[in-house]
Design an enzyme around this catalytic site. Sequence first.
Site, PDB file in Angstrom:
ATOM      1  N   ASP A 104      -2.955 -18.246   0.645  1.00 18.55           N
ATOM      2  CA  ASP A 104      -3.942 -18.932  -0.210  1.00 18.55           C
ATOM      3  C   ASP A 104      -4.685 -20.003   0.594  1.00 18.55           C
ATOM      4  OD1 ASP A 104      -1.508 -20.281  -0.012  1.00 18.55           O
ATOM      5  OD2 ASP A 104      -1.499 -21.000  -2.077  1.00 18.55           O
TER       6      ASP A 104
ATOM      7  N   ASP B 249     -12.207  -8.898   4.456  1.00 22.27           N
ATOM      8  CA  ASP B 249     -13.483  -8.884   3.722  1.00 22.27           C
ATOM      9  C   ASP B 249     -14.082 -10.283   3.708  1.00 22.27           C
ATOM     10  OD1 ASP B 249     -13.399  -6.186   3.057  1.00 22.27           O
ATOM     11  OD2 ASP B 249     -13.990  -6.554   0.978  1.00 22.27           O
TER      12      ASP B 249
ATOM     13  N   LYS C 121       3.181 -15.457   2.867  1.00 21.49           N
ATOM     14  CA  LYS C 121       3.403 -16.205   1.626  1.00 21.49           C
ATOM     15  C   LYS C 121       4.899 -16.506   1.569  1.00 21.49           C
ATOM     16  CE  LYS C 121       1.988 -17.954  -2.313  1.00 21.49           C
ATOM     17  NZ  LYS C 121       1.085 -19.114  -2.411  1.00 21.49           N
TER      18      LYS C 121
ATOM     19  N   ASP D 292      -6.323  -6.952   4.036  1.00 23.75           N
ATOM     20  CA  ASP D 292      -7.444  -6.301   3.343  1.00 23.75           C
ATOM     21  C   ASP D 292      -8.366  -7.359   2.761  1.00 23.75           C
ATOM     22  OD1 ASP D 292      -8.927  -4.186   2.071  1.00 23.75           O
ATOM     23  OD2 ASP D 292      -7.937  -4.742   0.201  1.00 23.75           O
TER      24      ASP D 292
ATOM     25  N   TYR E 212       0.818  -1.216   0.000  1.00 20.59           N
ATOM     26  CA  TYR E 212       0.000   0.000   0.000  1.00 20.59           C
ATOM     27  C   TYR E 212       0.851   1.264   0.000  1.00 20.59           C
ATOM     28  CZ  TYR E 212      -4.703  -1.889   0.767  1.00 20.59           C
ATOM     29  OH  TYR E 212      -5.921  -2.501   0.625  1.00 20.59           O
TER      30      TYR E 212
HETATM   31  C1  IPM Z   1     -10.479  -1.195   3.738  1.00 25.84           C
HETATM   32  C2  IPM Z   1     -10.702  -0.610   2.371  1.00 25.84           C
HETATM   33  C3  IPM Z   1      -9.559   0.348   2.078  1.00 25.84           C
HETATM   34  C4  IPM Z   1      -8.271  -0.479   2.054  1.00 25.84           C
HETATM   35  C5  IPM Z   1      -9.717   1.179   0.802  1.00 25.84           C
HETATM   36  C6  IPM Z   1     -11.037   1.916   0.764  1.00 25.84           C
HETATM   37  C7  IPM Z   1      -8.579   2.127   0.634  1.00 25.84           C
HETATM   38  O1  IPM Z   1     -10.812  -1.616   1.426  1.00 25.84           O
HETATM   39  O2  IPM Z   1     -10.439  -0.417   4.709  1.00 25.84           O
HETATM   40  O3  IPM Z   1     -10.335  -2.413   3.837  1.00 25.84           O
HETATM   41  O4  IPM Z   1      -7.920  -1.049   1.015  1.00 25.84           O
HETATM   42  O5  IPM Z   1      -7.607  -0.530   3.073  1.00 25.84           O
HETATM   43 MG    MG Z   2     -10.813  -3.583   2.232  1.00 22.37          MG
END
Ligand code: IPM
Ligand code: MG
Length: 360
Positions: free
Chosen positions: A222, A250, A190, A246, A140
């Site tokens: 993975d 999710d 990884k 990240d 990032y």
């Molecule tokens: C998160 C989001 C952010 C990230 C984006 C919106 C920059 O996906 O907070 O997980 O990638 O960190």
């Molecule tokens: Mg995210």
Amino acid sequence: MKICVMPGDGIGREIVVQALRVLDKVAATYGKKFETEEALIGGCAIDATGSPLPEATVRLCKAADAVLLGAVGGPKWDAIDPAIRPERGLLGIRKELGLFANLRPASLFPELKHACFLRPDIVERGIDLLVVRELTGGAYFGTPKGVEVRDGERVGFNNMIYSEHEISRIAKVGFEAARKRRKQLCSVDKANVLDVSRLWREVVIEVSQDYPDVELSHMYVDNAAMQLVRDPSQFDVIVTENLFGDILSDEASVITGSIGMLPSASLGAGNPGLFEPIHGSAPDIAGQNKANPLATILSVAMLLRYSSTEKTGDMTAVAAAIEGAVQKTLSQGYRTGDIREPGCKLVGCVEMADAVLANL
Ligand code: IPM
Ligand code: MG
């Protein structure tokens, strides 16, 4: 407690308004005092100032005891110069405040079992895990980065880079968190391919010497992605680098069936923490009183739990009261569209918050 409030874009404003009502009720009920100040971030900040993270916002955040954020981004700013996209505002404030540790709990509310995407026999084993994601390093922020023309074609590149101190400080957060839970830490990397991951694993093992009471395991990313859907009950705390975190956070959230339910905390050393729902700005339902305010309300609970100081007194009990009120609201059958089920009391954003307030 001084709180900098950044509603942001899309459903950000409506969910934050409801979360602030909860804060008001907490103030009245528990004799606490909250001073809130609003700041711009993301798309609305671009519209007003040309920058997704205006100077004034950084100043207000730094002067606060905690920061509450709604969500940033939306189609309106999709075509904008990548250097000033709304997301830049979020990445910028994480960096400015040194928020290297991102805590993303993913647990299944028993009331929402039906919303879970996994097979009932898997759900039966429960989901209660915490992703500890490194937030200010890796691909990032690593340099060099960019897109340029080499030998007549475009080449794009980023750099997943970590120094030892960045790894050890997030590993410590992972071990400390595990210590307060079921004492199992899984470090995800990884290391079979990436050099940066080999160092990651080495440093995590070094840090583990100080935590003999925590059981440490390692998993390739993975495999971790697969294990999360195959049997999430095996995880207690997962610690991982920025990009893997990240993606896995999710995944961890959506398997609970309720991305609209989950809060998060981003913490640094000594700086105000930033608290936000893990979902996005959902422009498709913005302004229609459809958004689920519970993730933001639960983010207020996390804010109180992690931002207690000598000045404010311990707010753990207050945080627990908010979480209890949310749970009670669910058990009474109140549901927003994202978690609706047959026979539920389908409500909008405001009415959901009304119910939580009544239970608080
Ligand atoms: C998160 C989001 C952010 C990230 C984006 C919106 C920059 O996906 O907070 O997980 O990638 O960190
Ligand atoms: Mg995210």
